[in-house]
Design a protein around this motif. Structure first.
Motif, PDB file in Angstrom:
ATOM      1  N   THR A 123     -50.338  13.271  23.076  1.00 36.37           N
ATOM      2  CA  THR A 123     -51.882  13.408  23.110  1.00 36.37           C
ATOM      3  C   THR A 123     -52.426  12.141  23.679  1.00 36.37           C
ATOM      4  OG1 THR A 123     -51.528  15.412  21.768  1.00 36.37           O
ATOM      5  CG2 THR A 123     -53.562  14.563  22.099  1.00 36.37           C
ATOM      6  N   LEU A 124     -53.455  12.164  24.413  1.00 34.34           N
ATOM      7  CA  LEU A 124     -54.226  10.847  24.691  1.00 34.34           C
ATOM      8  C   LEU A 124     -54.846  10.349  23.200  1.00 34.34           C
ATOM      9  CD1 LEU A 124     -56.222  11.799  27.825  1.00 34.34           C
ATOM     10  CD2 LEU A 124     -54.411  10.267  27.943  1.00 34.34           C
ATOM     11  N   ALA A 125     -54.767   9.303  23.304  1.00 37.42           N
ATOM     12  CA  ALA A 125     -55.384   8.644  21.923  1.00 37.42           C
ATOM     13  C   ALA A 125     -56.794   8.968  21.558  1.00 37.42           C
ATOM     14  CB  ALA A 125     -55.578   6.998  22.322  1.00 37.42           C
ATOM     15  N   ILE A 126     -57.683   9.221  22.683  1.00 38.14           N
ATOM     16  CA  ILE A 126     -59.001   9.755  22.559  1.00 38.14           C
ATOM     17  C   ILE A 126     -58.987  11.037  21.745  1.00 38.14           C
ATOM     18  CG2 ILE A 126     -59.392  10.425  24.812  1.00 38.14           C
ATOM     19  CD1 ILE A 126     -61.866   8.957  22.346  1.00 38.14           C
ATOM     20  N   TYR A 127     -58.218  12.067  22.280  1.00 35.10           N
ATOM     21  CA  TYR A 127     -57.901  13.370  21.945  1.00 35.10           C
ATOM     22  C   TYR A 127     -57.260  13.421  20.487  1.00 35.10           C
ATOM     23  CZ  TYR A 127     -59.292  15.287  26.440  1.00 35.10           C
ATOM     24  OH  TYR A 127     -60.042  15.502  27.786  1.00 35.10           O
ATOM     25  N   LYS A 128     -56.617  12.444  20.226  1.00 35.99           N
ATOM     26  CA  LYS A 128     -55.875  12.428  18.805  1.00 35.99           C
ATOM     27  C   LYS A 128     -57.082  12.198  17.755  1.00 35.99           C
ATOM     28  CE  LYS A 128     -51.232  10.602  19.288  1.00 35.99           C
ATOM     29  NZ  LYS A 128     -50.395   9.360  18.772  1.00 35.99           N
ATOM     30  N   ALA A 129     -57.965  11.044  18.098  1.00 31.76           N
ATOM     31  CA  ALA A 129     -59.007  10.889  17.152  1.00 31.76           C
ATOM     32  C   ALA A 129     -60.142  11.910  17.229  1.00 31.76           C
ATOM     33  CB  ALA A 129     -59.757   9.812  17.626  1.00 31.76           C
ATOM     34  N   MET A 130     -60.117  12.752  18.241  1.00 32.66           N
ATOM     35  CA  MET A 130     -61.201  13.859  18.444  1.00 32.66           C
ATOM     36  C   MET A 130     -60.406  15.014  17.699  1.00 32.66           C
ATOM     37  SD  MET A 130     -62.717  13.505  22.436  1.00 32.66           S
ATOM     38  CE  MET A 130     -63.949  14.834  22.257  1.00 32.66           C
ATOM     39  N   ASN A 131     -59.412  15.222  17.769  1.00 32.37           N
ATOM     40  CA  ASN A 131     -58.679  16.294  16.937  1.00 32.37           C
ATOM     41  C   ASN A 131     -58.840  16.322  15.436  1.00 32.37           C
ATOM     42  OD1 ASN A 131     -57.710  17.688  19.395  1.00 32.37           O
ATOM     43  ND2 ASN A 131     -55.590  16.728  19.214  1.00 32.37           N
ATOM     44  N   SER A 132     -58.452  14.865  15.076  1.00 31.23           N
ATOM     45  CA  SER A 132     -58.779  14.536  13.624  1.00 31.23           C
ATOM     46  C   SER A 132     -59.980  14.638  13.161  1.00 31.23           C
ATOM     47  CB  SER A 132     -58.323  13.076  13.322  1.00 31.23           C
ATOM     48  OG  SER A 132     -59.234  12.214  13.888  1.00 31.23           O
ATOM     49  N   LEU A 133     -61.101  14.818  13.899  1.00 29.27           N
ATOM     50  CA  LEU A 133     -62.421  14.715  13.508  1.00 29.27           C
ATOM     51  C   LEU A 133     -62.871  16.335  13.629  1.00 29.27           C
ATOM     52  CD1 LEU A 133     -64.016  11.595  15.139  1.00 29.27           C
ATOM     53  CD2 LEU A 133     -63.477  11.834  12.737  1.00 29.27           C
ATOM     54  N   ILE A 398     -54.026   5.910  16.197  1.00 27.20           N
ATOM     55  CA  ILE A 398     -53.589   5.308  17.574  1.00 27.20           C
ATOM     56  C   ILE A 398     -53.136   3.908  17.461  1.00 27.20           C
ATOM     57  CG2 ILE A 398     -55.160   6.926  18.270  1.00 27.20           C
ATOM     58  CD1 ILE A 398     -56.977   4.092  19.179  1.00 27.20           C
ATOM     59  N   ASP A 399     -52.500   3.599  16.488  1.00 27.72           N
ATOM     60  CA  ASP A 399     -52.084   1.998  16.388  1.00 27.72           C
ATOM     61  C   ASP A 399     -51.139   1.657  17.446  1.00 27.72           C
ATOM     62  OD1 ASP A 399     -52.271  -0.380  15.025  1.00 27.72           O
ATOM     63  OD2 ASP A 399     -49.897   0.114  14.550  1.00 27.72           O
ATOM     64  N   ALA A 400     -50.133   2.653  17.900  1.00 24.00           N
ATOM     65  CA  ALA A 400     -49.089   2.419  18.476  1.00 24.00           C
ATOM     66  C   ALA A 400     -49.640   2.341  19.870  1.00 24.00           C
ATOM     67  CB  ALA A 400     -48.083   3.538  18.529  1.00 24.00           C
ATOM     68  N   GLU A 401     -50.831   3.263  20.497  1.00 23.72           N
ATOM     69  CA  GLU A 401     -51.282   3.168  21.662  1.00 23.72           C
ATOM     70  C   GLU A 401     -52.160   1.742  21.749  1.00 23.72           C
ATOM     71  OE1 GLU A 401     -51.266   5.633  19.767  1.00 23.72           O
ATOM     72  OE2 GLU A 401     -51.105   7.497  20.661  1.00 23.72           O
ATOM     73  N   HIS A 402     -52.730   1.641  20.607  1.00 26.83           N
ATOM     74  CA  HIS A 402     -53.616   0.366  20.765  1.00 26.83           C
ATOM     75  C   HIS A 402     -52.957  -0.938  20.932  1.00 26.83           C
ATOM     76  CE1 HIS A 402     -56.745  -2.518  19.746  1.00 26.83           C
ATOM     77  NE2 HIS A 402     -55.893  -2.830  18.577  1.00 26.83           N
ATOM     78  N   GLN A 403     -51.751  -1.145  20.098  1.00 22.85           N
ATOM     79  CA  GLN A 403     -51.028  -2.202  20.361  1.00 22.85           C
ATOM     80  C   GLN A 403     -50.223  -2.403  21.688  1.00 22.85           C
ATOM     81  OE1 GLN A 403     -51.079  -4.511  18.361  1.00 22.85           O
ATOM     82  NE2 GLN A 403     -52.224  -3.475  16.559  1.00 22.85           N
ATOM     83  N   ALA A 404     -49.938  -1.360  22.234  1.00 26.37           N
ATOM     84  CA  ALA A 404     -49.160  -1.396  23.675  1.00 26.37           C
ATOM     85  C   ALA A 404     -50.307  -1.840  24.745  1.00 26.37           C
ATOM     86  CB  ALA A 404     -48.867  -0.017  24.132  1.00 26.37           C
ATOM     87  N   ALA A 405     -51.510  -1.052  24.526  1.00 27.57           N
ATOM     88  CA  ALA A 405     -52.712  -1.760  25.581  1.00 27.57           C
ATOM     89  C   ALA A 405     -53.108  -3.218  25.292  1.00 27.57           C
ATOM     90  CB  ALA A 405     -53.966  -0.877  25.379  1.00 27.57           C
ATOM     91  N   VAL A 406     -53.065  -3.849  24.110  1.00 30.24           N
ATOM     92  CA  VAL A 406     -53.309  -5.101  23.873  1.00 30.24           C
ATOM     93  C   VAL A 406     -52.133  -5.987  24.518  1.00 30.24           C
ATOM     94  CG1 VAL A 406     -53.250  -6.997  22.167  1.00 30.24           C
ATOM     95  CG2 VAL A 406     -54.629  -4.865  21.949  1.00 30.24           C
ATOM     96  N   ALA A 407     -50.987  -5.608  24.334  1.00 30.59           N
ATOM     97  CA  ALA A 407     -49.651  -6.239  24.960  1.00 30.59           C
ATOM     98  C   ALA A 407     -49.788  -6.145  26.502  1.00 30.59           C
ATOM     99  CB  ALA A 407     -48.487  -5.606  24.445  1.00 30.59           C
ATOM    100  N   TYR A 408     -50.307  -5.038  26.954  1.00 35.80           N
ATOM    101  CA  TYR A 408     -50.370  -5.027  28.417  1.00 35.80           C
ATOM    102  C   TYR A 408     -51.579  -5.919  28.843  1.00 35.80           C
ATOM    103  CZ  TYR A 408     -51.756  -2.971  32.880  1.00 35.80           C
ATOM    104  OH  TYR A 408     -52.230  -2.456  34.278  1.00 35.80           O
ATOM    105  N   ALA A 409     -52.507  -6.034  28.371  1.00 32.89           N
ATOM    106  CA  ALA A 409     -53.719  -6.699  28.675  1.00 32.89           C
ATOM    107  C   ALA A 409     -53.480  -8.306  28.691  1.00 32.89           C
ATOM    108  CB  ALA A 409     -54.948  -6.493  27.691  1.00 32.89           C
ATOM    109  N   LYS A 410     -52.548  -8.725  27.905  1.00 36.53           N
ATOM    110  CA  LYS A 410     -52.231 -10.307  27.871  1.00 36.53           C
ATOM    111  C   LYS A 410     -51.111 -10.713  28.843  1.00 36.53           C
ATOM    112  CE  LYS A 410     -53.128 -10.304  22.744  1.00 36.53           C
ATOM    113  NZ  LYS A 410     -52.415 -10.946  21.431  1.00 36.53           N
TER     114      LYS A 410
END
Length: 704
Positions: A123-133, A398-410
């Motif tokens: 599930t997309l990171a944003i939808y994970k957060a929205m589902n939880s809310l 979304i910690d895993a998605e966040h860390q992957a995006a940061v690694a990609y950005a670098k």
């Protein structure tokens, strides 16, 4: 056949029965007909229902800037979550809705859609957060279409009914709430792309006419519309696959339909701003006219990234000038043509709250507008100073998605620069973050023309190619929203660029590069359209004047560039919009009206976005499948060393010198005066502190 006992009752006690009907018609009618399964609701009962809304989240789940690789406490759904929690405590009767543009807009979104496409089961990171809310429903925005219909189908786990778009696997991750869109249809099936609306059934607390506690059902109808311009902006994804109807026509169809199916209230999610000009089914910001459709009880607007109604917290930013003085609009109370309306900015920085006061009259719930309250609540709502803490449950999701995006950005891009590329002072002439984009676009279009096999395009090879690009990140979304690539870079200490940097230089990864063939008179009109960004400065006025009153349309401030800085022009801000551009020269000579030019731009502008006169798609000669952001990234990879002299100092435009009796100010990020001085911008005379919205205020001397 009429029941005998009923007949006897009518015959024996007609006055008593009439009295019963007069005293409680709602209770009587609630047990009749199609609503016979609803409990009786006494006439005069009251209830408060809060419509809570977000819009334009743009994958800002965390309070984090992926382009700067730094925390940013001014944004993020994890902080909006704290506002949601407090609003729910204030109003237990509530629904939580989103108005679209949730899935695209940060490097996290691009990573999940393009760099490492999300697996079906995830599930997309944003939808994970929205589902939880616990969102109750959502609509689509224009940016939901940026990654294509197959991606949309998969991430919503929805069969769009579009020819050539496969049905998603049954186990694809998706939002746990309904996502609706009312005005987008499949070209093949002629059916709505998704469900055009949803009915949310809730049981809420109410009060009877004598103050007694009641528990009553409420059906809330939710519809959603997007700008018809998605057909231009995402033509590569949507052409011949979908079509779009006007927002008013759509609401006129579906509002009565929702009512007929039992909707007690109707909420319209409109991914468009407030434009009071004459209605057109093609208009981009149709929320103003949508509010006039009978039967809409509450309206959530978006797309413009603005605050409506005026923010309430102490020291809040002023209402954007584009929302002032509109007929039928109460920007203090939050009503548009009598409909309670909210626009909660963007990036999760505000929560829209419409506290509907309802009274049961004539067998239905009616909005008591005098007691209804509307608020666009920000992070500092409690005292104007303290930023709400992030809701701690969101980030771990979304910690895993966040860390992957940061690694990609670098990841390294393979390019170094000896200068800082920023947009802090792009509105007074700095091109350090714009010239490289224009150079990349010119190189692409020239190569396209040089290698094409199309005879017509070959005949254009000797026409000058120029380019335009806007400082997309130059304050539109707050005082931290400015491009800043390679701070501290110098000839002595060049900085290596990373994957994240092209997205900072060119924000919109969905734009594709296009080229238009125009005349000199078209170019002049284009320059005038861009110059509308500035306020008209009265030289005799002693009161303070804002050089750029609104950053809402900063993406329309096109800055032009020609190789060898062959094109130059000036802007006279003392003149009214439409007559500001003077001294337009090409290769040192006055611009000829009949001169031919090819302009490298993007599909949004080439197709009519921004309403540049004459630029409406009819002059487009190149429609490329390549994204502008990708074009910039590939160009940078071919330039192992960027240098200010050749890549960031060619200023095509300047202000006509102007002596003013009073101060002129520019808003930007605070503490950047030294950058203006290093750029040789004498117009930026001094820093004057920070305004209520957090922008640094700079004194601008237009006489220099």
């Amino acid at each position: 056949m009429q029941d005998k006992k009923s007949t006897t009752l009518l015959q024996r006690h007609p006055l008593a029965l009439a009295a019963m009907l007069a005293a409680a018609p709602a209770a009587f009618l609630a047990g009749c007909g199609s609503n016979g399964d609803k409990p009786a609701i006494p006439e005069g009962s009251t209830m408060e229902v809060a419509v809570l809304a977000t819009t334009d989240l743009h994958q800002n789940v965390l309070s984090y800037n992926y382009y700067a690789l730094a925390a940013d406490t001014s944004l993020g759904l994890e902080r909006t979550a704290a506002l949601i929690k407090s609003a729910r405590a204030e109003s237990p009767n509530n629904v939580l809705l989103d108005d679209g543009d949730a899935t695209q807009g940060t490097l996290l979104g691009d990573y999940q859609a393009q760099a490492q496409t999300i697996a079906c089961a995830s599930t997309l990171a944003i939808y994970k957060a929205m589902n939880s809310l616990g969102y109750d429903a959502a609509g689509l925005g224009n940016h939901e279409f940026n990654y294509g219909l197959p991606f949309l189908s998969q991430t919503l786990n929805a069969d769009l009914g579009v020819a050539g778009v496969s049905k998603p696997a049954p186990d694809c991750g998706a939002p746990k709430f309904p996502v609706v869109i009312s005005n987008v249809y499949s070209a093949s099936s002629k059916a709505p792309l998704l469900k055009p609306y949803t009915l949310i059934n809730k049981t809420f607390a109410a009060k009877g006419p004598n103050g007694e506690a009641l528990s009553v059902p409420l059906n809330i109808g939710v519809m959603s519309v997007v700008p018809p311009q998605i057909m231009d902006w995402d033509a590569k994804n949507l052409a011949d696959k979908v079509y779009v109807n006007g927002v008013v026509e759509t609401a006129t169809q579906f509002v009565p339909e929702m009512r007929s199916k039992g909707a007690d209230l109707v909420v319209a999610l409109s991914h468009g701003g407030l434009d009071a000009s004459a209605y057109s089914p093609k208009m981009e910001n149709g929320s103003y006219h949508l509010s006039k459709v009978p039967g809409i009880d509450a309206l959530v607007a978006g797309h413009s990234h603005l605050i409506f109604p005026a923010a309430r917290e102490a020291g809040a930013p002023a209402l954007d000038g584009s929302l002032k003085g509109l007929p039928g609009v109460d920007a203090d109370k939050g009503f548009v043509n009598g409909v309670p309306t909210v626009m909660p900015q963007s990036w999760g920085r505000r929560l829209g709250i419409i506290k509907l006061s309802l009274v049961y009259q004539g067998g239905k719930w009616v909005v008591n507008k005098d007691k209804t309250q509307v608020e666009a609540r920000g992070f500092k709502y409690s005292d104007g100073k303290t930023i709400v803490d992030a809701e701690p449950s969101v980030a771990p999701l979304i910690d895993a998605e966040h860390q992957a995006a940061v690694a990609y950005a670098k990841q390294p891009l393979g390019t170094t620069t000896d200068f800082q590329m920023s947009a802090y002072f792009s509105l007074v002439g700095d091109v350090s973050a714009i010239q490289i984009v224009n150079q990349a676009q010119i190189a692409y279009v020239k190569n396209f023309l040089a290698t094409t096999t199309d005879a017509t395009l070959k005949s254009y090879q000797n026409i000058p190619v120029i380019s335009c690009s806007a400082p997309f990140k130059a304050g539109r979304n707050g005082p931290t929203d400015f491009t800043d690539v390679a701070p501290g870079a110098s000839a002595a200490a060049p900085v290596a660029l990373q994957v994240r940097n092209p997205g900072d230089l060119y924000l919109y990864g969905n734009n594709n590069i296009q080229a238009v063939k125009i005349k000199g008179k078209d170019l002049r009109a284009w320059l005038e359209a861009a110059a509308k960004q500035f306020g008209q400065i009265d030289p005799s006025k002693t009161a303070e004047q804002d050089l750029v009153p609104s950053y809402a349309t900063i993406f329309n401030f096109d800055v032009f560039y020609a190789e060898d800085n062959a094109l130059t022009y000036q802007i006279d801000v003392s003149k009214p919009a439409g007559s500001r551009v003077v001294n337009v020269l090409y290769k040192g000579q006055p611009l000829a009206d009949d001169a031919d030019f090819i302009v490298a731009t993007n599909d949004y502008r080439a197709g009519g976005g921004g309403s540049v006169p004459g630029i409406d798609g009819s002059k487009t000669i190149i429609k490329s499948p390549d994204a502008n952001q990708t074009v910039v990234a590939e160009y940078l990879k071919r330039q192992p060393k960027l240098q200010r002299a050749s890549n960031g100092a060619a200023r095509a435009w300047s202000f006509v010198k102007l002596n003013t009796a009073g101060p002129v100010i520019l808003r930007s990020t605070a503490g950047k005066l030294a950058i203006a001085q290093s750029l040789g911008l004498p117009q930026v005379a001094a820093e004057l502190g920070i305004d209520a919205a957090g922008y640094g205020r700079y004194s601008i001397d237009l006489s220099k």
